[in-house]
Design a protein around this motif. Structure first.
Motif, PDB file in Angstrom:
ATOM      1  N   SER A 220      11.748   1.928   6.225  1.00 54.85           N
ATOM      2  CA  SER A 220      11.170   2.817   7.229  1.00 54.85           C
ATOM      3  C   SER A 220      12.079   2.882   8.454  1.00 54.85           C
ATOM      4  CB  SER A 220       9.778   2.301   7.628  1.00 54.85           C
ATOM      5  OG  SER A 220       9.240   3.040   8.711  1.00 54.85           O
ATOM      6  N   PHE A 221      12.293   4.087   8.967  1.00 54.21           N
ATOM      7  CA  PHE A 221      13.049   4.232  10.208  1.00 54.21           C
ATOM      8  C   PHE A 221      12.607   5.497  10.936  1.00 54.21           C
ATOM      9  CE2 PHE A 221      15.624   6.499   7.098  1.00 54.21           C
ATOM     10  CZ  PHE A 221      16.102   7.607   7.787  1.00 54.21           C
ATOM     11  N   TYR A 222      12.972   5.572  12.210  1.00 52.29           N
ATOM     12  CA  TYR A 222      12.575   6.668  13.086  1.00 52.29           C
ATOM     13  C   TYR A 222      13.814   7.289  13.698  1.00 52.29           C
ATOM     14  CZ  TYR A 222       8.403   3.774  12.736  1.00 52.29           C
ATOM     15  OH  TYR A 222       7.364   3.018  12.250  1.00 52.29           O
ATOM     16  N   ALA A 223      13.683   8.559  14.105  1.00 49.86           N
ATOM     17  CA  ALA A 223      14.832   9.257  14.679  1.00 49.86           C
ATOM     18  C   ALA A 223      14.380  10.160  15.817  1.00 49.86           C
ATOM     19  CB  ALA A 223      15.543  10.081  13.616  1.00 49.86           C
ATOM     20  N   LEU A 224      15.203  10.216  16.864  1.00 54.27           N
ATOM     21  CA  LEU A 224      15.001  11.141  17.979  1.00 54.27           C
ATOM     22  C   LEU A 224      15.993  12.276  17.828  1.00 54.27           C
ATOM     23  CD1 LEU A 224      13.765  11.868  20.775  1.00 54.27           C
ATOM     24  CD2 LEU A 224      15.611  10.516  21.796  1.00 54.27           C
ATOM     25  N   LEU A 225      15.470  13.502  17.724  1.00 57.56           N
ATOM     26  CA  LEU A 225      16.298  14.693  17.533  1.00 57.56           C
ATOM     27  C   LEU A 225      16.446  15.432  18.857  1.00 57.56           C
ATOM     28  CD1 LEU A 225      17.531  16.383  15.034  1.00 57.56           C
ATOM     29  CD2 LEU A 225      15.549  17.866  15.395  1.00 57.56           C
ATOM     30  N   ASP A 226      17.634  15.988  19.089  1.00 58.04           N
ATOM     31  CA  ASP A 226      17.877  16.750  20.313  1.00 58.04           C
ATOM     32  C   ASP A 226      18.728  17.968  19.987  1.00 58.04           C
ATOM     33  OD1 ASP A 226      17.787  17.436  22.970  1.00 58.04           O
ATOM     34  OD2 ASP A 226      19.348  16.026  23.601  1.00 58.04           O
ATOM     35  N   GLY A 227      18.518  19.039  20.737  1.00 58.83           N
ATOM     36  CA  GLY A 227      19.281  20.262  20.537  1.00 58.83           C
ATOM     37  C   GLY A 227      19.073  21.204  21.701  1.00 58.83           C
ATOM     38  N   GLU A 228      19.782  22.315  21.678  1.00 63.14           N
ATOM     39  CA  GLU A 228      19.718  23.266  22.788  1.00 63.14           C
ATOM     40  C   GLU A 228      18.314  23.820  22.995  1.00 63.14           C
ATOM     41  OE1 GLU A 228      22.801  26.275  22.719  1.00 63.14           O
ATOM     42  OE2 GLU A 228      24.018  25.005  21.426  1.00 63.14           O
ATOM     43  N   SER A 229      17.598  24.085  21.905  1.00 60.75           N
ATOM     44  CA  SER A 229      16.303  24.754  22.018  1.00 60.75           C
ATOM     45  C   SER A 229      15.109  23.859  21.758  1.00 60.75           C
ATOM     46  CB  SER A 229      16.239  25.939  21.037  1.00 60.75           C
ATOM     47  OG  SER A 229      17.229  26.896  21.348  1.00 60.75           O
ATOM     48  N   LEU A 230      15.322  22.617  21.294  1.00 57.99           N
ATOM     49  CA  LEU A 230      14.180  21.801  20.917  1.00 57.99           C
ATOM     50  C   LEU A 230      14.531  20.327  20.864  1.00 57.99           C
ATOM     51  CD1 LEU A 230      14.903  21.017  17.750  1.00 57.99           C
ATOM     52  CD2 LEU A 230      14.110  23.330  17.351  1.00 57.99           C
TER      53      LEU A 230
END
Length: 510
Positions: A220-230
């Protein structure tokens, strides 16, 4: 005076076994409940972090040292992680090794470890963690970050670790079943892949990986997503096996309106196949990671769209009538003689089948095909698009599971397409041959062909004949072009007004 009841030793043994079993079951269930509760609590923290990040303007990442970004693929791939135990020192069937930054993978990702005690620890990059294979990479700063990580699993069969999952580059990840070769990939989201807006590629900023116990079968693992619009928070549960499984839950937060938001995108490659008018590599008649898009609806309909290497950009929508039960990019052709590659093993590449969970109401599946002249570029994308507009400040929540293996679609009694071939007979006339394999094939069945030819062409000839070699039937038809554009084609076989086969869905290009 009360009598003392003495139980025979046999019954005492049974009683002891019952008590111990009940205690073990209670302990196991309590432990599982605590683990699930802890995971939920931690995921809530990542969700909160993603939501708060969406309130602020997007900030691009700092550039990595040029000595890393200028590496070739071979140089980058030659860098190895030194510790054979991976990032966790304890005994486990899972071994996790980070990827170094370099080559095309120059977006720093920071890794955190969640220990068995529930403590969060930063796993800090240091140059000494890697063997750079005599590359001149001196004076790399500490805490530079990583490019991603890969997961090895001890199968206990050959007493060796097998790599079955990797996540590297923007938001891309991929998996495969035991005994297979690497093929198609998935990613977190597809943002404006088609349409008038510029396509965006959100990336993972941080990972939190739960330390696996010695007997764990999942990671099990978690991720933080980042981008220009979201921004987004993702929870992954990876289960390796003959058919590997990746369970995904995500929360997506829009910074600004997105023209088209693709959920659960799959990315693949199709250079040439049995339906290709041009062979770029005659030594290998077929070269593809996947050969078709499969869709299952709760109406009982199955759709099969053979992939193509089109002459120009192509985007095709498949409206969801009823409820979507599953979709995926499949590698149906498992015959080595159709590929003839001893090095690339296309016949052993996995299919990826997606089973929707929460959030999949209405919408459509979109298939995007791009022209290519080489097998090194992915030119196929398939994803789900909701009917709900992806407006600024809006929040989405999705859950789904991806199965990676040789044959992962649910079994069905309906016939399916096993091959699609076509030939240009003259300047305007083209002939198609579609073979359908039907479970429980019977010599007494007399199917009725249903063929729909889109505007721009007319049907010249149509016939159905038995094909014992595929335990089914062959559909042959000819069309004559009257216009120069793309022409949609659909076909299936039925008997007594009941479909015998899935729907063959195709585009005829000029």
């Amino acid at each position: 005076m009360k009598k003392l009841i003495v139980l025979p030793s046999f019954f005492l043994g049974l009683l002891l076994i019952f008590v111990l079993s009940a205690a073990f079951k209670y302990k196991t269930e309590r432990k599982a409940a605590e683990t699930k509760e802890n995971s939920s609590l931690f995921f809530s923290k990542v969700i909160k972090k993603a939501k708060e990040l969406s309130y602020f303007p997007y900030v691009s990442l700092s550039a990595v040292p040029a000595v890393l970004s200028n590496l070739s693929y071979d140089q980058w791939f030659g860098i190895s992680f030194k510790d054979q135990r991976g990032i966790f020192p304890g005994k486990s069937r899972f071994v996790i090794k980070p990827f170094p930054l370099g080559y095309l993978f120059c977006q720093p990702v920071f890794i955190h470890l969640i220990t068995l005690r529930g403590e969060e620890k930063n796993y800090v990059f240091e140059p000494s963690l890697f063997d750079y294979n005599n590359l001149n990479v001196e004076n790399l700063p500490k805490n530079l970050g990583f490019a991603g990580f890969r997961v090895f699993f001890d199968t206990f069969e050959k007493e060796r670790l097998v790599e079955l999952f990797s996540i590297v580059g923007a938001s891309y990840f991929r998996s495969l079943g035991l005994g297979q070769a690497w093929g198609l990939s998935a990613r977190a989201l597809a943002v404006n892949t088609t349409g008038s807006s510029k396509e965006e590629f959100p990336y993972y900023r941080e990972f939190w990986i739960e330390e696996p116990k010695e007997d764990d079968q999942t990671l099990s693992f978690y991720a933080l997503l980042d981008g220009e619009s979201l921004t987004g928070a993702f929870h992954f549960i990876f289960s390796p096996g003959k058919t590997s499984k990746v369970e995904i839950e995500n929360y997506i937060f829009l910074r600004k309106t997105v023209e088209k938001l693709g959920i659960a995108p799959l990315t693949s490659m199709f250079l040439q196949g049995e339906n290709s008018p041009v062979l770029y590599n005659p030594l290998h008649p077929e070269e593809h990671d996947s050969d078709g898009l499969s869709i299952q609806l709760d109406t009982g309909e199955w759709i099969w769209g053979p992939l193509q290497n089109p002459p120009y950009f192509s985007s095709l929508e498949f409206p969801i009538q009823g409820k979507l039960l599953g979709f995926g990019l499949m590698q149906r052709d498992r015959n080595f003689d159709h590929y003839k590659s001893l090095l690339l093993h296309y016949e052993s590449r996995p299919s990826a089948w997606i089973v929707p969970g929460q959030g999949w109401e209405g919408g459509h599946i979109e298939l995007v095909e791009l022209p290519t002249t080489t097998e090194t570029k992915d030119n196929i994308v398939a994803y789900y698009v909701s009917d709900t507009p992806a407006l600024s400040q809006k929040q989405f929540h999705y859950a789904y599971t991806i199965f990676w293996g040789r044959e992962e679609t649910p079994s069905s009694e309906i016939g399916r397409v096993v091959s699609t071939r076509c030939a240009q007979l003259d300047r305007t006339i083209k002939e198609y041959i579609v073979d359908f394999s039907i479970p429980g094939f019977s010599e007494g069945v007399s199917p009725q062909p249903i063929l729909l030819v889109g505007q721009g062409a007319k049907l010249l000839e149509l016939r159905v004949e038995k094909n014992a070699y595929v335990s089914g039937f062959r559909l042959t038809f000819r069309i004559q072009r009257q216009e120069a554009g793309s022409i949609p084609l659909k076909a299936y076989l039925e008997a007594k007004d009941f479909p015998l086969t899935e729907t063959w869905n195709y585009i005829d290009f000029p």
